[in-house]
Design an enzyme around this catalytic site. Sequence first.
Site, PDB file in Angstrom:
ATOM      1  N   ASP A  31       0.824  -1.208   0.000  1.00 31.69           N
ATOM      2  CA  ASP A  31       0.000   0.000   0.000  1.00 31.69           C
ATOM      3  C   ASP A  31       0.862   1.262   0.000  1.00 31.69           C
ATOM      4  O   ASP A  31       1.985   1.262   0.497  1.00 31.69           O
ATOM      5  CB  ASP A  31      -0.923  -0.029   1.240  1.00 31.69           C
ATOM      6  CG  ASP A  31      -2.101   0.907   1.093  1.00 31.69           C
ATOM      7  OD1 ASP A  31      -2.362   1.390  -0.027  1.00 31.69           O
ATOM      8  OD2 ASP A  31      -2.776   1.160   2.114  1.00 31.69           O
ATOM      9  N   LEU A  41      10.550 -20.869  -4.515  1.00 29.21           N
ATOM     10  CA  LEU A  41       9.582 -19.972  -3.852  1.00 29.21           C
ATOM     11  C   LEU A  41       8.287 -19.946  -4.643  1.00 29.21           C
ATOM     12  O   LEU A  41       8.305 -19.910  -5.869  1.00 29.21           O
ATOM     13  CB  LEU A  41      10.169 -18.554  -3.804  1.00 29.21           C
ATOM     14  CG  LEU A  41       9.222 -17.415  -3.405  1.00 29.21           C
ATOM     15  CD1 LEU A  41       8.950 -17.446  -1.903  1.00 29.21           C
ATOM     16  CD2 LEU A  41       9.808 -16.048  -3.777  1.00 29.21           C
ATOM     17  N   HIS A  97       2.579   3.281  -8.984  1.00 35.96           N
ATOM     18  CA  HIS A  97       2.383   1.849  -9.245  1.00 35.96           C
ATOM     19  C   HIS A  97       3.590   1.280 -10.006  1.00 35.96           C
ATOM     20  O   HIS A  97       4.088   0.205  -9.678  1.00 35.96           O
ATOM     21  CB  HIS A  97       1.092   1.612 -10.043  1.00 35.96           C
ATOM     22  CG  HIS A  97      -0.144   2.043  -9.318  1.00 35.96           C
ATOM     23  ND1 HIS A  97      -0.378   1.744  -7.991  1.00 35.96           N
ATOM     24  CD2 HIS A  97      -1.233   2.761  -9.727  1.00 35.96           C
ATOM     25  CE1 HIS A  97      -1.551   2.268  -7.624  1.00 35.96           C
ATOM     26  NE2 HIS A  97      -2.078   2.885  -8.658  1.00 35.96           N
TER      27      HIS A  97
END
Length: 251
Positions: free
Chosen positions: A21, A132, A38
């Site tokens: 955020d 991962l 972004h």
Amino acid sequence: MTLKDKIDLDKLPNHIAIIMDGNGRWAKEKGKNRIFGHSNGVQSVREVSEACAELGVKCLTLYAFSTENWNRPKLEVTALMELLVQTIRKETKTLMKNDIRLKAIGNLSSLPPRCYNELMESIEITKDNKRLDLVLALSYSGRDELLQACKKIATEVQNGQLKTEEITEDLIQKNLYTHDIPDPELLIRTSGEHRVSNFLLWQIAYAEFYFTEKYWPEFRKEDLYESIINFQNRERRFGKTSEQLSVGPSK
Ligand code: IPE
Ligand code: IPE
Ligand code: MG
């Protein structure tokens, strides 16, 4: 001793989830538009994924777009979807190089077809990678996930395939988007906001929360190390007393 050296590799969280955020506020402070924020958040995604892979964290879930985010201005939504397409296209090679498997959770069929196809392609290409699991939460809503699970289970009961007594926590878990993903032990939220915003509502029942004032585009490996060290200094009691934990199991 560096921050990284302070991490106890035997006590790593298996699964870290992050509410990324603050992109918009970060950009605004720089006099730029939200899209710039972004775009710069992508570097943080690279850093954090690489750090998790290097340390040996097995799973990283990133909240990239909530169902509520569809209500943002059209221009921003379009830009976010385009950024997703471009990023996946560019980064799939790096995922292969780092042995990272891409996964996605959420109402994926609501994504624009270009976006959906790019995502599915990268998921397919990386499906045998082992180091991962990088899980993107896209068009994701925790309540919606639970609602879908309820509907699936109710249909099975209605069809006589399942008895009400057979509904268990385990069965609910198996009907979530995250049926093949362990619950997160550590949940990080950047940008100083202290809320969950409809993220992984079922799965975070016993997660440790870590909040940082840093905006997502500023978040770097060192910040992740700090959150892990903080996590490792906590006592996770799961309802028991501190004394019970120091004595050991089954006391
Ligand atoms: C997080 O940053 C990214 C998404 C929700 C897609 P924001 O865009 O929410 O940035 P702020 O919270 O407005 O600063
Ligand atoms: C949560 O951030 C969703 C993502 C990080 C993708 P928001 O910025 O949308 O959350 P609220 O609206 O401030 O709670
Ligand atoms: Mg926000």
